[in-house]
Motif scaffolding. Structure first.
Motif, PDB file in Angstrom:
ATOM      1  N   MET A 187       3.713  33.353 -46.622  1.00  0.00           N
ATOM      2  CA  MET A 187       3.450  32.147 -47.399  1.00  0.00           C
ATOM      3  C   MET A 187       3.653  32.436 -48.879  1.00  0.00           C
ATOM      4  O   MET A 187       3.240  33.477 -49.376  1.00  0.00           O
ATOM      5  CB  MET A 187       2.036  31.617 -47.155  1.00  0.00           C
ATOM      6  N   ILE A 188       4.295  31.492 -49.552  1.00  0.00           N
ATOM      7  CA  ILE A 188       4.550  31.616 -50.986  1.00  0.00           C
ATOM      8  C   ILE A 188       4.183  30.305 -51.670  1.00  0.00           C
ATOM      9  O   ILE A 188       4.563  29.223 -51.194  1.00  0.00           O
ATOM     10  CB  ILE A 188       6.033  31.940 -51.263  1.00  0.00           C
ATOM     11  N   TYR A 189       3.433  30.404 -52.748  1.00  0.00           N
ATOM     12  CA  TYR A 189       3.129  29.228 -53.566  1.00  0.00           C
ATOM     13  C   TYR A 189       4.062  29.268 -54.763  1.00  0.00           C
ATOM     14  O   TYR A 189       4.093  30.251 -55.510  1.00  0.00           O
ATOM     15  CB  TYR A 189       1.673  29.245 -54.018  1.00  0.00           C
ATOM     16  N   PHE A 190       4.856  28.229 -54.938  1.00  0.00           N
ATOM     17  CA  PHE A 190       5.761  28.187 -56.087  1.00  0.00           C
ATOM     18  C   PHE A 190       5.302  27.079 -57.035  1.00  0.00           C
ATOM     19  O   PHE A 190       4.946  25.990 -56.618  1.00  0.00           O
ATOM     20  CB  PHE A 190       7.214  27.979 -55.656  1.00  0.00           C
ATOM     21  N   GLU A 191       5.289  27.384 -58.321  1.00  0.00           N
ATOM     22  CA  GLU A 191       4.740  26.451 -59.298  1.00  0.00           C
ATOM     23  C   GLU A 191       5.661  26.341 -60.502  1.00  0.00           C
ATOM     24  O   GLU A 191       5.990  27.345 -61.140  1.00  0.00           O
ATOM     25  CB  GLU A 191       3.360  26.910 -59.756  1.00  0.00           C
ATOM     26  N   GLY A 192       6.094  25.119 -60.787  1.00  0.00           N
ATOM     27  CA  GLY A 192       6.938  24.880 -61.940  1.00  0.00           C
ATOM     28  C   GLY A 192       8.233  25.653 -61.912  1.00  0.00           C
ATOM     29  O   GLY A 192       8.774  26.034 -62.942  1.00  0.00           O
ATOM     30  N   ALA A 193       8.733  25.900 -60.684  1.00  0.00           N
ATOM     31  CA  ALA A 193       9.937  26.717 -60.555  1.00  0.00           C
ATOM     32  C   ALA A 193      11.163  25.989 -61.102  1.00  0.00           C
ATOM     33  O   ALA A 193      11.332  24.799 -60.920  1.00  0.00           O
ATOM     34  CB  ALA A 193      10.165  27.074 -59.086  1.00  0.00           C
ATOM     35  N   LYS A 194      11.998  26.760 -61.779  1.00  0.00           N
ATOM     36  CA  LYS A 194      13.247  26.200 -62.319  1.00  0.00           C
ATOM     37  C   LYS A 194      14.381  27.155 -61.978  1.00  0.00           C
ATOM     38  O   LYS A 194      14.576  28.169 -62.622  1.00  0.00           O
ATOM     39  CB  LYS A 194      13.171  26.025 -63.842  1.00  0.00           C
ATOM     40  N   GLU A 195      15.112  26.830 -60.928  1.00  0.00           N
ATOM     41  CA  GLU A 195      16.235  27.657 -60.520  1.00  0.00           C
ATOM     42  C   GLU A 195      17.426  26.770 -60.220  1.00  0.00           C
ATOM     43  O   GLU A 195      17.276  25.635 -59.803  1.00  0.00           O
ATOM     44  CB  GLU A 195      15.890  28.494 -59.269  1.00  0.00           C
ATOM     45  N   ARG A 196      18.612  27.332 -60.405  1.00  0.00           N
ATOM     46  CA  ARG A 196      19.813  26.561 -60.137  1.00  0.00           C
ATOM     47  C   ARG A 196      20.643  27.142 -59.007  1.00  0.00           C
ATOM     48  O   ARG A 196      21.658  26.600 -58.644  1.00  0.00           O
ATOM     49  CB  ARG A 196      20.680  26.471 -61.394  1.00  0.00           C
ATOM     50  N   ALA A 197      20.256  28.250 -58.474  1.00  0.00           N
ATOM     51  CA  ALA A 197      21.042  28.831 -57.377  1.00  0.00           C
ATOM     52  C   ALA A 197      20.155  29.738 -56.546  1.00  0.00           C
ATOM     53  O   ALA A 197      19.183  30.298 -57.026  1.00  0.00           O
ATOM     54  CB  ALA A 197      22.221  29.624 -57.925  1.00  0.00           C
ATOM     55  N   SER A 198      20.502  29.874 -55.262  1.00  0.00           N
ATOM     56  CA  SER A 198      19.738  30.736 -54.363  1.00  0.00           C
ATOM     57  C   SER A 198      20.329  32.132 -54.345  1.00  0.00           C
ATOM     58  O   SER A 198      21.535  32.317 -54.180  1.00  0.00           O
ATOM     59  CB  SER A 198      19.747  30.151 -52.947  1.00  0.00           C
TER      60      SER A 198
END
Length: 282
Positions: free
Chosen positions: A20-31
């Motif tokens: 489990m991962i909590y992501f917050e305010g993430a800003k990404e443009r590519a995987s």
């Protein structure tokens, strides 16, 4: 040499059957992972923000509060997200209730994101937060079983939501989709006695070539893969939930030669049945 879509295996990064991962305010443009398949389920609960996701060559846009699941074998990767906040759950198929699997694998033709209203958003957040909090303490006594149980409840809520918002009768089933659904249904009920792809083709009154073409085209894997997957999945359940020996489990699954079963399990899972039990029941 042909490029091969990689298959990511959960046991290679987690010994507890879930991540489990909590992501917050993430800003990404590519995987960074690129297009890949998984041997496990993925459930995403985006509480707010925007994200885009490629799933089996279809681009999905998630805006605001929504849930999405990815079934084992589906090709996917993250395209990007802006100020997205929420929870990511990866979980071994053996820990997903069979009734819920039926919803995800047979009833849902296209798994697209489902938007949550305010009332459902609160319920989902409460449930996933409990699961996540327990996951962070998963090495403590009893915490693994509690985390698995809470994850089951969370997944059940997602299955219920998909059932309530999907109008099966109004969807136009194509012949290949019907065949794939019939095969998966038949497989789940007879994998202990029917292990040959040709036997499944015969039961469906179609050629093995056509059945393989349909199943691989719909899931990315041939008929033999899904037969072995169902056998190994049930073996994992018996290893996890019972005290049957590996030999007894092989007989329970319809194998007269337990050494053949052991080789199949090790090849498919990447570790022996005994090692799997030792890790998951630690």
């Amino acid at each position: 040499m042909k490029n091969i879509i990689p298959v990511h295996k959960l046991h290679e990064r987690s010994s507890t059957g879930m991540e489990m991962i909590y992501f917050e305010g993430a800003k990404e443009r590519a995987s960074l992972l690129g297009a890949h398949r998984d041997d496990h389920y993925i459930f995403i609960f985006q509480e707010k923000g925007e994200s885009s996701f490629m799933l089996d060559f279809k681009t999905l846009y998630i805006d605001g509060c929504a849930v999405l699941y990815v079934a084992p074998g589906q090709v996917h990767h993250n395209i990007g997200h802006m100020n997205a906040t929420g929870w990511f759950l990866a979980i071994d198929t053996l820990l997903v209730n069979e009734e819920y699997r039926t919803v995800f694998e047979q009833y849902i033709i296209v798994n697209e994101p489902l938007t949550l209203d305010d009332k459902n958003a609160v319920k989902f957040k409460q449930c996933v937060q409990l699961a996540y909090d327990r996951f962070l303490r998963i090495e403590e006594p009893l915490s693994r079983s509690i985390a698995h149980s809470l994850a089951q409840s969370y997944i059940g809520m997602i299955a219920e939501l998909y059932l309530s918002q999907t109008q099966f009768a109004q969807k136009q089933n194509t012949r290949p989709i019907q065949i794939n659904s019939q095969f998966r249904s038949l497989l789940m009920g007879s994998f202990k006695t029917t292990k040959s792809p040709a036997e499944f083709a015969e039961k469906l009154n179609i050629s093995l070539t056509y059945l393989n073409e349909v199943v691989k085209g719909h899931t990315g894997f041939p008929v033999s893969y899904w037969i072995h997957n169902e056998i190994v999945l049930e073996a994992k359940r018996l290893l996890y939930y019972t005290d049957l020996t590996v030999k007894e489990i092989s007989f329970e699954l319809g194998f007269s030669d337990h050494t053949y079963f052991s080789r199949l399990f090790t090849k498919f899972v990447g570790k022996s049945a005994g090692a799997f039990r030792a890790i998951y029941r630690a």
